[in-house]
Structures are given as C-alpha cells and as structure tokens.
Design a protein around this motif. Structure first.
Motif, short mmCIF file in Angstrom:
data_model
loop_
_atom_site.label_atom_id
_atom_site.label_comp_id
_atom_site.label_asym_id
_atom_site.label_seq_id
_atom_site.Cartn_x
_atom_site.Cartn_y
_atom_site.Cartn_z
N GLY A 109 60.67 -36.69 25.48
CA GLY A 109 59.27 -36.59 25.88
C GLY A 109 58.48 -35.68 24.94
N HIS A 110 57.26 -35.37 25.34
CA HIS A 110 56.42 -34.56 24.45
C HIS A 110 56.78 -33.09 24.55
CE1 HIS A 110 54.00 -32.60 27.57
NE2 HIS A 110 54.06 -33.74 28.22
N SER A 111 56.29 -32.31 23.60
CA SER A 111 56.63 -30.89 23.58
C SER A 111 55.42 -30.00 23.82
CB SER A 111 57.28 -30.52 22.23
OG SER A 111 58.58 -31.06 22.16
N PHE A 112 54.44 -30.52 24.56
CA PHE A 112 53.29 -29.67 24.88
C PHE A 112 53.55 -28.93 26.18
CE2 PHE A 112 50.57 -30.43 21.48
CZ PHE A 112 50.64 -31.76 21.12
N SER A 113 54.69 -28.27 26.20
CA SER A 113 55.03 -27.44 27.33
C SER A 113 55.01 -26.02 26.81
CB SER A 113 56.43 -27.84 27.84
OG SER A 113 57.08 -26.75 28.39
N PHE A 114 54.18 -25.15 27.42
CA PHE A 114 53.90 -23.85 26.82
C PHE A 114 54.54 -22.66 27.52
CE2 PHE A 114 50.88 -25.41 23.79
CZ PHE A 114 50.29 -26.50 24.39
N PHE A 115 55.10 -22.86 28.69
CA PHE A 115 55.60 -21.70 29.42
C PHE A 115 57.07 -21.74 29.78
CE2 PHE A 115 51.74 -19.49 29.53
CZ PHE A 115 50.72 -20.40 29.72
N ARG A 116 57.57 -22.95 30.02
CA ARG A 116 58.96 -23.04 30.43
C ARG A 116 59.88 -22.75 29.26
NH1 ARG A 116 61.38 -28.47 32.80
NH2 ARG A 116 63.39 -27.61 33.33
N PRO A 117 60.88 -21.87 29.43
CA PRO A 117 61.79 -21.57 28.32
C PRO A 117 62.62 -22.80 27.95
CG PRO A 117 62.03 -19.96 30.09
CD PRO A 117 61.20 -21.07 30.63
N ALA A 118 62.44 -23.28 26.75
CA ALA A 118 63.12 -24.51 26.35
C ALA A 118 64.63 -24.33 26.29
CB ALA A 118 62.60 -24.96 24.98
N LEU B 184 55.28 -18.41 25.23
CA LEU B 184 54.95 -19.53 24.35
C LEU B 184 56.01 -19.74 23.28
CD1 LEU B 184 52.46 -21.42 23.98
CD2 LEU B 184 51.75 -19.91 22.15
N ILE B 185 56.50 -18.64 22.72
CA ILE B 185 57.46 -18.71 21.63
C ILE B 185 58.76 -19.37 22.07
CG2 ILE B 185 58.98 -17.18 20.28
CD1 ILE B 185 56.19 -17.75 19.16
N GLY B 186 59.14 -19.17 23.33
CA GLY B 186 60.39 -19.73 23.82
C GLY B 186 60.22 -21.11 24.45
N MET B 191 59.20 -23.74 20.13
CA MET B 191 60.36 -24.17 19.37
C MET B 191 59.95 -25.15 18.27
SD MET B 191 62.86 -22.46 20.45
CE MET B 191 64.28 -23.25 19.67
N VAL B 192 58.98 -26.01 18.59
CA VAL B 192 58.52 -26.96 17.57
C VAL B 192 57.88 -26.21 16.40
CG1 VAL B 192 56.94 -28.85 17.05
CG2 VAL B 192 58.23 -28.86 19.18
N LEU B 193 57.01 -25.25 16.72
CA LEU B 193 56.38 -24.46 15.65
C LEU B 193 57.43 -23.78 14.79
CD1 LEU B 193 53.29 -22.47 16.99
CD2 LEU B 193 53.33 -24.40 15.44
N ARG B 194 58.40 -23.17 15.44
CA ARG B 194 59.42 -22.45 14.69
C ARG B 194 60.29 -23.41 13.88
NH1 ARG B 194 61.87 -19.09 19.53
NH2 ARG B 194 63.34 -18.33 17.98
#
Lengths: 251, 337, 311
Positions: A109-118, B184-186, B191-194
C-alpha cells in the motif's frame, strides 16, 4: 502457454554503437532463462531496459499480458518485476531486517502514514523475517548492512527482491564476487526457487547456468546468436567460437 | 531502536535537558535582571525551529536545499502584509502563511525535485533569490527597507505582545515539532525519505514512486520554516527581505550540520551554538584588547566562515551527532555478538 | 516605447550578458570536469574589482590613474588569489560530497567578504570611468556610452578567444575530453590536477576581468559577488552544465531578457491592465523573469539548452 515476459525486436543505440540489436526473448511462467555472453555484449543494458532504467529506441516489452515498454521503474516493480543488481544496491545505513522491511513496505500500500512506527508493523516484519530466513540470513537480521560481508550483501540483495513477491526475477550476476562455497549455496537457494517464479538469470558462472537454466540465450555484440536448452547451447559451434571457446575449463 | 525509550541515551537526555533549560530561561532572566536574554533566546529558538524543519529533508532526505530562507520570508510577510491592511488576527496570519507556504513550496518543489546533486542546490538558491527580488520589488510593502509591523499578531486566547508569552509560544512549537518529527522519522513516510537518501535507485526498483514522497517532505519542511517566519515577524515586529537572503539559507545548513544533521535534535543544538557564538563575538567588550575586540565585533563573520571551513574539513558529524554515533556503535556491537 | 530605447536596452542587455558569460565560462568548465562548484567564484569577481579600483585610485609603483595598469592588477590579483584558494582549500574538497563543497565555499565567501570589508570598509569603493571612455560612441545612429561598448567588445573578444582555445587547441581538447569523462583523461596519463589548476586559474582571471570592468558602472562593495553569482548559476543551469556554448547563449539570453524585461514589462503591462496594478506587478514579475525562464527550460530540457554528452 503464453509467455510471462516477452521482448520483441528490442533495439538500443548509444550514438554509433548498437548495444541491443533486434533482440527477441521470452520467459515462460516458472522458467529459468539464462543469458550468457562475453563482457561488453550488452547484458546489463538489456536488463536495464527490462527493469525500466533505460528506454529502448525500438521494439516492445510485454509482461504478464501488458505492454510495459513505457512503464516507469516503480510501476514495473509493482506489476511484479523484481530486480537484483550486479553491484549490490542495499541500504547501508539500515540493518538487514530494515532493508527487507522497506522492500515489503513498497508493495504494502501507500506510505503516507506519518505517525505509526513502521518498524513495529507486523505486516512488514513477518514477510521480511521470512525472506531473510529463506536466503539464510535469519541470525543476521539486526546487523547493520554496512557491517556485513560481501557475500551476505548478495544474499540480502536477493532477500529484498524476493520480499516484494514478484512474478518474475531479473537476476544480474547474483553470484558476482562470491567464493566457491558461497556460490554453491546460492545455486542451491536459487534451485529452491525454480518453478515458483519466472527467472531471467544473467551469469558468468557456467556451473550455475547449467545447473539452473531451462533455456539459455547467448548474447554477443547486442545480438542473440543462439537460444536453446543448456545441452544444445553447449554443443552449438557458433557459440563455442564466439564465447565458450575461452571457457572450456568452465564447461 | 524499535525498543522502548532508553533513558540513558543521549537521544533522550540531551533534548530533555535543553528543552528544560529553555523552559527555565525566562525565570533566570528575570532573576538576573537581564530581560534581553528572553529576546535573544526567542530569536535563537526561531532559527532552531527553522533548522529543525530544514533538516527533515537535509539530514533525513539527503536534499541540500540552499533556499529555505525563502519560507522564513513567506511567514514573515504574511504577517506583515495582512497587518498592513489592518488584519491583526494571528490565526488568520498563520492560516494565510501556511496556505501560501503550501502553494509556494509545492510549485517550487515540483520544479527543483526534478534535479539532483549540485544542480538541485543551485536552483534552490536561485529560487530563494527570486523570492528575495520579488519582495524587494513590492514597493508598497516597503521594498528593500522592509515593512514595519505595528502590533504583534493577536492570538485572542493569549497575548503575544508580552515577551514572555511569545517566548513560550515559540518553545511550545519547537518542542511540538520536534516530538512530531520523532514519530515522523519512524513512520512509513519517514522510512521512505531515509531510504531515498540512502539509495534512491533501489527505492525506485523496489516500487516506491519517490518523487511524491520527496515533494511532501519538502513541503512539510518548508512549512516549519514558514512557522518560524511567522514568529520572527512577531518578535521583531518587522518583515524584511533580509530574512530571505542566501546567507540565511546557508546559516540554516551550517546550524544543522554543526549540531549533527544525522540526528533530529542536532539542528537545535547547532542553532543555539551558532547564535550564541555570534552574539558573543559581536558584542564582546571586556576591554582587555580593545583593538582586537573592535575587529572581532565588526568582522566576526570571518571567524564564523573560518569555523565553517574547519568544520567541513574536521568534524562533519556535528557535536550532538558525535554523541549519538558513539551510542550507535555500542548498540551495533551488542547486536553483532 | 521608442526604437532608440529598445536598441539601447538591447545593448545594455548584451553588456550584462557578456559579463555573465565571463563568470559562467570558468564556473561551468570547472563544474564539468571536477564536478565541483566553487560558490566563492563571486568573491574572485569582487576581488578583481577591488584590486583594479585600488590600483587605479592609488599610486602603485608610481603609476596612478591608468586603467590599463589597473586592469592588469585586477586580472593578476584574481588569478593569483584563485590559484592560491584552489591549492590551499578547494583541492581537499574534490572527493567530498556536494554538501561539504557548498559549506566550505560558503565559509570562504564569508571570510573573503570580511577581508574586503576590513581593508576597504563597508561602503562602496568608488572607481570612476576612465576619461578616454567616458564619452559616447555612435552606434546605429544612437549615442551609446563608450565604456559599456568597450565591455561588450572585450567580452565578445574573450568569448571568441575562449572558443578558439577550447575548440582549436590541444589544451582545449583535453578540457573538453575532461568535461566528458575526467577519469578517462586521467587514465590516459594527463595530469588532471594540473589541468584543473590551470582551468581554475583561467576561470578566476575571467571573473577578475568581469569584476574590474563592472567596477566603474556598478558599485564595488563587500558582497557584490553573490547576487551576480546566483544569476551565473541560473545561466549555467539553463545553458547546460559543462558547456561553453550553452554558457554563451544562455548568458546573452539571460542578460537581454533581464534588462529588457525590467524596462519594458511595466510599460507593456500598463497597456493591458490598469496603471496602479501594472506599476506594482510590473517590477515584481520582471524580477522573476530569468528564474521563470530557467524553470521553463528545465521543464522541457532538464539538462539545459546545450548539454554536454557524457562518455
């Protein structure tokens, strides 16, 4: 049986040099089709055109029933085309696990997720762990990629390509720079993948080619001079002259 | 790194100590009878905020933008121009600033992100210069001389004309943006930016359409600078083209690198250091070597320049970055054994 | 809008354009070969102006008020300074990433501006137009300042000389080869470091020429180099990095568009929209013209108008 990947009269010129000269090529689903040829024959140029990093001047590329000749690199990947590079293209700043998780993320899916730790997402962790285990890096997951050995980089490279669940793998010299032992392990690994994916295998290691390939195409000066089963190619006089002649000991 | 907060890590205690120190500064300033400190550190925090914003794409995205001062100008002039026309509500100022910021950053980002390397650096510089000349040509709004603002933005709920209130408003935003960025960084986006910074070719091959993520990152980092500009105009009650000159863009990069651009809080440290040294050198006057001090006061920029050169040749990781890297090496050793 | 005004402004644009070319030539070649942008290039332009103005205004070796001598000092000074900077500071940066190069040259600009401010003070250092060139000459029936005409003439001569050097000599061939593939040229046994130092010296001298000529008509002051440097960056990006031909055409186009735009856009605009809007918007848009031009060129030709093909 319709081909998974088919190339029709592909041409690529660089100024006066024709690097890809009216190449026809096809891969059936589950087939391993190897490309061999001397250095400078244009193998990497061909792979780059398949992957989308270079655009051909003439001809077309069809994948899974679609014309992808104009598709961008990310689009091809999302359609199911996975590529591994001759010189490992990994993320040196990340651990092995993070490397593969990124690969999984690209197709999740897309990666416009800004808060959840990936890095805690199970949907990313599980497939990544599985891919790393498959290539034999299960106990090296948390090692920074920069600290890994060259052979491990090649394994990581393959893990990232597998993690995106491709239909076709473009493998550009997966054994490059590996020791004899490491190469044999990689061949075993690739044997295990046979049948599940279509594979285009560019290699210099003839043992590997003859162990894995269902079909072999020989590329010389941008042209395919022969295409057939490994045995047919081994005994083809033109191929022997152009290429295998210097490779007697390897065959 | 995906474990719970490690309280002994410099990633935690340095920001905690600094933010606490900043929170207590107005008290110290009152006790010491030096109200000037509040103004000084308000200004420092504004640039810390801007440097923090820039570093999202500089340190984490690998995009060297030499034109982020443009967005300081957008924020400042939104306040200035609206005040000039009698609109004094600060929330309107902020909304206008951020709105113009999104449009400007999206337009410029769409153009500049098509290039890379040195060309990217050069054209970000060029577009910031374009913004500077555009603002200078607006004679109605002061042109070269800048635009005086009669009153600080009226925030209705609180009064920015009180220096201490303004100070804490800036601090809250600085801490808030920092905390948001840590998430945001995590995140997937981070992750995409990094990943793009680390190996964009691979990101594309994996299937990421990297352009849209770089653009969003660029816009977010620009908006943080717009916010800083809003505060700058309020602090100085002045909007000036000088906020947008190339040196300011360069200063922001220096601050980020000085503190450690591979870290989130580094730019804040860098900004504090840079501006404290600037303040120190330009007002140094104990009277021991009057002639030398006079030269230093007038030409401290030369020392800063020398310092920047030495920094590039010497310690590239930045001070805070060095601390963090030491911790990183310890963690790696543990993971390998 | 008279024809005379148009021709005068066209000539002014040409004059601005050749100054830009003098700056762009050195910058684009060094970038093309060493993949290094020296942002302190504008400082060499500034120093050329300062050295020349100082030699003109003061008695140096008993000579004062001689434009030719001042020019010589300006060129020699910026040449030497450029080579010193390259050998002492810049050569360490060739292998570094672009951020390091930008930061170090940024620091260098700060230092050089302060040195100028320290030696000559913060206000404009005046250099007058030499007497012999302070009149006008008749061009196309119009009286045009002789000094500005001299700039155009010198600039075009230098452009021709640079073209001949690059296209017709062995050194030029090495430079072109280096711009296309520096590693290869190095592998062929050419001392690429020496070549680059020479190139850098040439670029610095050209910047000095531009500075000393610009001195009498613009103001000589600390920081004068950076605004024109940024326009030079626009020129080389628009023209194609590493390309002398691109730098030449782009410099002239940028020079003319900027000059004509500033003068005529407000006029053109006021015939289209009401006066007060035209008076406000005219200068605003005119100031953005060359950057918009760059953006448009990049949209269609991301490598610039005349890109160098890389081997």
């Amino acid at each position: 049986m319709s081909a998974l990947l088919s190339i029709d009269k592909l041409v690529k010129r660089f100024g006066g040099l024709t690097a890809t000269d009216h190449v026809d090529f096809a891969v059936a689903p589950g087939e391993v089709h190897a490309i061999i040829g001397p250095n400078g024959a244009g193998k990497t140029t061909l792979i780059s055109q398949l992957a989308g990093e270079l655009h051909p001047d003439e001809g077309s590329i069809h994948f899974d029933g679609r014309d992808i000749s104009r598709a961008t690199v990310p689009e091809r990947s999302l359609l199911g085309l996975g590529r591994s590079y001759q010189i490992s293209q990994i993320f040196r700043d990340f651990t092995a696990l993070q490397n593969v998780m990124l690969a999984v993320q690209a197709h999740a899916g897309h990666s416009f997720s800004f808060f959840r730790p990936a890095l805690r997402e199970a949907a990313l962790l599980e497939p990544a762990r599985a891919a790393l285990t498959q290539v034999g890096l299960a106990n090296r997951m948390h090692v920074p990629a920069a600290a890994m050995a060259h052979g491990e980089h090649r394994q990581l490279e393959l893990a990232m390509t597998l993690a995106i669940s491709p239909k076709l793998l473009l493998l550009d010299e997966p054994m490059a720079g590996m020791s004899q032992a490491e190469s044999e392990e990689m061949v075993q690994l690739l044997k295990g993948l046979k049948g599940q994916y279509g594979i285009v295998l560019v290699e210099h290691d003839m043992d590997a080619v003859f162990a894995l390939a269902d079909r072999v195409s020989v590329l010389v000066y941008g042209r395919i001079i022969a295409c057939g089963t490994p045995d047919e190619i081994r005994n083809n006089p033109d191929v022997k002259d152009a290429y295998l002649g210097d490779q007697e000991e390897a065959v | 790194m995906d474990k719970a907060t490690n309280w002994s890590s410099p990633r935690f205690y340095v920001p905690a100590i600094v933010l606490l120190g900043l929170a207590l500064l107005p008290v110290y300033s009152m006790v010491a009878g030096q109200p000037f400190y509040v103004t000084l550190f308000s200004r420092i925090m504004i640039f810390a905020l801007a440097a923090l914003g820039l570093n999202l794409i500089l340190g984490y995205g690998g995009l060297v933008s030499f034109g982020h001062a443009l967005y300081l100008g957008v924020g400042a002039y939104a306040v200035g121009i609206l005040s000039f026309h009698g609109i004094t509500n600060g929330w309107v100022h902020l909304a206008a600033a951020l709105g113009i910021g999104i449009v400007t950053a999206s337009l410029i980002g769409t153009i500049v992100l098509r290039t890379s390397g040195m060309t990217f650096i050069m054209i970000t510089l060029a577009f910031a210069q374009m913004g500077y000349f555009f603002v200078v040509s607006l004679k109605a709004y002061g042109g070269d001389d800048g635009l005086t603002i009669d009153n600080r933005s009226s925030m209705v709920l609180f009064d920015l004309s009180n220096h201490t209130v303004l100070y804490y408003a800036i601090l809250v935003c600085l801490a808030g943006v920092f905390l948001v960025f840590t998430r945001l960084i995590g995140s997937r986006f981070g992750m995409v930016l990094r990943g793009v910074k680390s190996n964009e070719r691979r990101m594309l091959a994996l299937g990421f359409p990297t352009f849209r993520y770089k653009l969003v990152g660029y816009v977010i980092s620009a908006q943080v600078c717009v916010l800083a500009g809003f505060f700058l105009a309020n602090l100085t009650k002045f909007a000036s083209p000088s906020y947008m000159v190339w040196q300011v863009s360069g200063d922001l990069i220096v601050m980020a690198v000085l503190g450690g651009m591979g870290t989130l809080f580094g730019p804040v440290i860098g900004a504090i250091l840079y501006l404290v040294v600037e303040e120190f050198l330009s007002s140094l006057n104990p009277g021991w070597f009057p002639k030398v001090e006079d030269v230093l006061n007038k030409h401290w920029l030369a020392l800063m320049g020398l310092f920047v050169i030495l920094m590039v040749l010497g310690f590239r990781k930045g001070l805070y970055g060095y601390l963090v890297e030491r911790e990183q090496k310890k963690l790696e050793k543990r993971a390998q054994s | 809008m008279s024809l005379e005004l148009l021709i005068v402004q066209l000539l002014n644009g040409l004059q601005y354009g050749v100054l830009l070319f003098l700056l762009a030539a050195g910058l684009t070649l060094v970038f093309g070969i060493m993949n290094f942008v020296n942002l302190a290039h504008g400082s060499l332009y500034m120093m050329g102006a300062y050295f020349a103005a100082w030699a003109y205004n003061n008695s140096v070796f008993g000579i004062q008020g001689s434009f030719v001598f001042a020019a010589f000092v300006g060129i020699a000074g910026s040449l030497v300074l450029g080579i010193v900077i390259e050998r002492v500071v810049l050569f360490t940066l060739y292998e570094r990433d672009h951020l390091d190069q930008v930061l170090a040259t940024f620091g260098l600009i700060l230092v050089l501006n302060e040195v100028a401010r320290f030696i000559w003070g913060p206000s404009s250092y005046y250099m007058e137009v030499p007497d012999k060139l302070s009149g006008t000459i008749s061009l196309f029936g119009i009286a045009y300042p002789s000094y500005r005409f001299m700039i155009i003439a010198v600039g075009l001569l230098v452009a021709l000389g640079t073209y001949l050097l690059i296209q017709k000599t062995r050194i030029g061939m090495l430079i072109r080869a280096g711009a296309s593939n520096a590693t290869m040229v190095g592998a062929l046994g050419v001392n690429i470091k020496l070549l680059n130092t020479l190139l850098f010296g040439l670029g610095s001298a050209l910047a000095g020429v531009a500075g000393l000529m610009a001195g009498p008509i613009l103001s000589v002051q600390p920081g004068m180099g950076e605004p024109i440097l940024i326009v030079t960056l626009v020129v080389i990006v628009t023209g194609g990095i590493g390309s002398i031909r691109g730098a030449f055409y782009a410099a002239l186009i940028v020079g003319v568009i900027d000059t004509i735009g500033r003068v005529f856009l407000p006029i053109v605009l006021s015939s289209l929209v009401e006066k007060s809007l035209a008076q406000a918007a005219g200068p605003a848009i005119a100031s953005m013209l060359i950057y918009l031009l760059m953006a448009v060129v990049l949209a269609f030709k991301p490598q610039g108008l005349f890109p160098v093909k890389h081997g």
